[in-house]
Design a protein around this motif. Structure first.
Motif, mmCIF file in Angstrom:
data_model
loop_
_atom_site.group_PDB
_atom_site.id
_atom_site.type_symbol
_atom_site.label_atom_id
_atom_site.label_comp_id
_atom_site.label_asym_id
_atom_site.label_seq_id
_atom_site.Cartn_x
_atom_site.Cartn_y
_atom_site.Cartn_z
ATOM 1 N N ASN A 1 23.407 11.311 -37.847
ATOM 2 C CA ASN A 1 23.966 12.498 -38.505
ATOM 3 C C ASN A 1 25.459 12.266 -38.690
ATOM 4 O O ASN A 1 26.266 12.631 -37.844
ATOM 5 N N ILE A 2 25.821 11.630 -39.799
ATOM 6 C CA ILE A 2 27.208 11.228 -40.001
ATOM 7 C C ILE A 2 28.008 12.275 -40.762
ATOM 8 O O ILE A 2 29.211 12.126 -40.942
ATOM 9 N N ILE A 3 27.345 13.327 -41.233
ATOM 10 C CA ILE A 3 28.036 14.370 -41.986
ATOM 11 C C ILE A 3 27.744 15.700 -41.315
ATOM 12 O O ILE A 3 26.606 15.987 -40.951
ATOM 13 N N ALA B 1 23.396 29.785 -45.900
ATOM 14 C CA ALA B 1 22.873 28.846 -44.895
ATOM 15 C C ALA B 1 23.855 27.693 -44.774
ATOM 16 O O ALA B 1 24.715 27.483 -45.644
ATOM 17 N N MET B 2 23.762 26.958 -43.684
ATOM 18 C CA MET B 2 24.531 25.723 -43.498
ATOM 19 C C MET B 2 23.528 24.574 -43.421
ATOM 20 O O MET B 2 22.583 24.614 -42.631
ATOM 21 N N VAL B 3 23.726 23.573 -44.263
ATOM 22 C CA VAL B 3 22.760 22.479 -44.378
ATOM 23 C C VAL B 3 23.336 21.221 -43.742
ATOM 24 O O VAL B 3 24.435 20.787 -44.090
ATOM 25 N N HIS B 4 22.585 20.645 -42.805
ATOM 26 C CA HIS B 4 22.949 19.373 -42.185
ATOM 27 C C HIS B 4 22.240 18.238 -42.911
ATOM 28 O O HIS B 4 21.078 18.361 -43.288
ATOM 29 N N GLN B 5 22.939 17.150 -43.102
ATOM 30 C CA GLN B 5 22.368 15.971 -43.731
ATOM 31 C C GLN B 5 22.086 14.908 -42.659
ATOM 32 O O GLN B 5 22.886 14.714 -41.750
ATOM 33 N N SER B 6 20.961 14.227 -42.790
ATOM 34 C CA SER B 6 20.576 13.227 -41.790
ATOM 35 C C SER B 6 20.156 11.937 -42.478
ATOM 36 O O SER B 6 19.724 11.932 -43.636
ATOM 37 N N ALA C 1 19.901 2.695 -35.137
ATOM 38 C CA ALA C 1 20.623 3.955 -35.287
ATOM 39 C C ALA C 1 21.861 3.751 -36.156
ATOM 40 O O ALA C 1 22.447 2.666 -36.204
ATOM 41 N N ILE C 2 22.282 4.800 -36.866
ATOM 42 C CA ILE C 2 23.455 4.768 -37.735
ATOM 43 C C ILE C 2 24.504 5.737 -37.186
ATOM 44 O O ILE C 2 24.241 6.934 -37.056
ATOM 45 N N PHE C 3 25.684 5.186 -36.839
ATOM 46 C CA PHE C 3 26.758 6.008 -36.285
ATOM 47 C C PHE C 3 27.933 6.130 -37.256
ATOM 48 O O PHE C 3 28.744 7.040 -37.142
ATOM 49 N N ARG C 4 28.041 5.169 -38.202
ATOM 50 C CA ARG C 4 29.149 5.169 -39.164
ATOM 51 C C ARG C 4 28.593 4.868 -40.547
ATOM 52 O O ARG C 4 27.627 4.122 -40.703
ATOM 53 N N ILE C 5 29.231 5.411 -41.563
ATOM 54 C CA ILE C 5 28.775 5.217 -42.937
ATOM 55 C C ILE C 5 28.826 3.743 -43.331
ATOM 56 O O ILE C 5 28.022 3.254 -44.133
#
Length: 567
Positions: A207-209, A115-120, A129-133
């Motif tokens: 979703n920065i990653i 599987a491919m896991v997305h981190q949020s 909203a978060i656009f950058r770490i």
């Protein structure tokens, strides 16, 4: 030459010792059983379900791989940080779901991802909203201890205050309760848990990653074991079984694009169906005549049922009135009999003294020497008989009462776990079971969905079925078996016994009020009719099968609530 011979001998001994050591390790782990670890609370990938068993997408993939590869596996779920350390320490053979990274690759070997896991980044509705770490600098961020995002935040150098928790659900609950600023968790588990626990005030804020590979991992040097997982996964993917498991657990969480190929196929199928319908009009006309005849026969049956229902309604009114009239004098008996017994106990010493001084004498035409022994027993028998009358009247009143839940009666909206009700019912009749049979077995259905209903009334039905099975036995060597299971729409309880069975002509009469084959044992014939009424009020049913002399089987059916997911 001697040195070379000695070197070869040492090499042979070393290899032999290593082989013996590996064999000893395998024996210590249970004759070739592969011990696989995972997170105990990471749904829908892996988690411990309500029955206390490992469940989820990872678990199903592992079991499927074990099946196709002929492996024997044992799955052990615990806190993520714990199982990760156990793998590195050699206490586990593999992890069934872990994200690969360069840092982890130094200690572990990874299979191809399943599987491919997305981190949020999740936040409350009022959060930005978060656009950058770097936007997390100065924020309080909740993250799973030992997880990939914990590693990422430590390596990124972000100046955030990290709040460490053991599970994703802890992170989301803290955030939903108003504590801290953001939670960094896997996307699909976050969506799953938010829906499962109705955490409606949190949402994805960034979703920065990108997607990260998620698969099996073993300690370095376990290449043969890793190849088994990789080969088994390839078989599942090629046969389409992996996609079936994936769709089962993630289909409702993802938002796929419009399936144009499927739309085209469906259009073609609809066109074919229309052609078939046009060509079948002649057949349809002939079938209509048969249908009219069948419906006429059904209407006649329904008319008879309405007549019977009207009779039962009238009977219910009569029973309600009778119950009230009988309960009043019965209550007086139950109230006065203990007082009479106590009064007799108070005057017994005086009567005994009279008997000792003057000899025997008569009371109500009976000699005192006889009455002194029989009167207490008579009073006890009268009290038991009065209580028996009250029990029968209560059963009559329950039978005559309007179907529970018909007008939104409270208590019919609770979630009922059938396995739990069965456990309670068995405890209630434990003494009767112990005296009736030496062979009582229970098989609880795996991952049984809940039903909407009234816990105590369903319990009443189960108790009644088990008691009936006990009464049907003619020997303690005969058995009773209780089992539960489910399909896509219903849950089932089956009670089977090896007793005397039920005559074929009696099967259709079992749910009729006042019908009983145990009249001489005090049966009223109301137990099964009341049980049928309770199940009808729940949208369920009760059916019977029997072979006289070999036993009987009762099957209780209850519908699954529509919003309950079926695993």
């Amino acid at each position: 030459m001697k040195c070379q011979t000695l070197s070869k001998a040492l090499l042979f001994v070393t290899l032999l010792l290593l082989s013996l050591l590996c064999a000893a390790q395998d024996i210590g782990r249970g004759k070739g059983v592969v011990l696989i670890g995972g997170d105990h609370n990471y749904p829908p990938y892996e988690f411990i379900n309500k029955q206390g068993r490992p469940d989820g997408y990872n678990t199903e993939v592992t079991l499927a791989i074990a099946e196709v590869m002929g492996m024997e596996v044992a799955i052990q779920l615990d806190a993520w940080d714990t199982v990760r350390r156990q793998l590195e320490a050699g206490e586990l053979d593999a992890l069934q779901g872990i994200i690969a990274s360069p840092e982890r690759d130094a200690k572990l070997d990874f299979s191809p991802p399943h599987a491919m896991v997305h981190q949020s980044i999740f936040g409350r509705e009022s959060s930005g909203a978060i656009f950058r770490i770097s936007q997390l600098n100065g924020k309080e961020v909740i993250v799973q201890r030992g997880g990939i995002m914990h590693d990422f935040l430590l390596e990124s150098g972000v100046e955030a205050s990290l709040i460490l928790v053991d599970t994703h659900v802890e992170a989301l609950r803290l955030l939903s309760s108003g504590k801290h600023d953001y939670a960094l968790v896997a996307n699909l588990p976050g969506l799953y848990l938010g829906r499962e626990f109705s955490l409606s005030n949190i949402e994805v804020k960034g979703n920065i990653i990108g997607a990260l590979p998620y698969g099996y991992a073993v300690a370095e040097g376990r290449a043969e074991l890793l190849s088994q997982f990789s080969e088994g996964l390839a078989i599942l993917i090629n046969t389409g079984r992996h996609q079936q498991i994936y769709d089962k657990w993630f289909g409702s969480l993802e938002n796929p694009s419009v399936p144009w190929k499927r739309v085209g196929l469906m259009t073609l199928l609809v066109s074919l169906v229309l052609l078939v319908l046009l060509g079948g009009i002649g057949i349809w006309n002939r079938m209509l005549k048969r249908e009219v005849k069948r419906r006429s026969e059904e209407l006649e049956v329904q008319q008879q049922q309405l007549i019977q229902a009207d009779k039962m309604k009238t009977l219910g009114v009569l029973v309600s009135g009778m119950a009230h009239e009988i309960n009043n004098p019965t209550s007086q008996l139950l109230l006065n009999l203990p007082m009479l017994k106590e009064a007799y106990q108070d005057i017994s010493p005086i009567l005994a003294q009279q008997f000792a001084e003057h000899g025997n004498f008569d009371i109500a035409g009976l000699p005192y020497s006889r009455l002194s022994e029989e009167l207490p027993l008579m009073l006890d028998d009268m009290a038991l008989a009065a209580q028996r009358i009250k029990t029968i009247v209560d059963d009559l009143r329950d039978f005559a009462r309007q179907e529970p839940g018909a007008q939104g009666e409270a208590g019919y909206e609770e979630d009922v776990a059938l396995n739990k009700v069965v456990e309670t019912a068995i405890r209630l009749v434990e003494n009767q079971l112990r005296s009736s049979t030496r062979h009582f077995n229970v098989d609880y259905g795996y991952n049984l969905p809940t039903v909407k209903g009234h816990y105590q009334r369903i319990e009443q039905v189960i108790v009644n079925l088990i008691v009936n099975a006990c009464q049907a036995l003619t020997s303690v060597d005969q058995s009773i078996r209780v089992r539960t299971f489910h399909d896509q729409s219903s849950v089932f309880l089956v009670v089977e016994d090896e007793g005397c069975g039920i005559a074929e002509e009696h099967l259709s009469l079992l749910s009729d009020p006042f019908f009983t084959t145990k009249r001489e044992q005090g049966g009223t014939g109301l137990g099964l009719s009341i049980s049928v009424g309770i199940l009808k009020a729940h949208g369920g049913s009760l059916s019977f099968e029997s072979t006289p002399g070999k036993g009987a089987k009762a099957t209780m059916t209850l519908p699954i609530q529509q919003d309950e997911p079926i695993a």
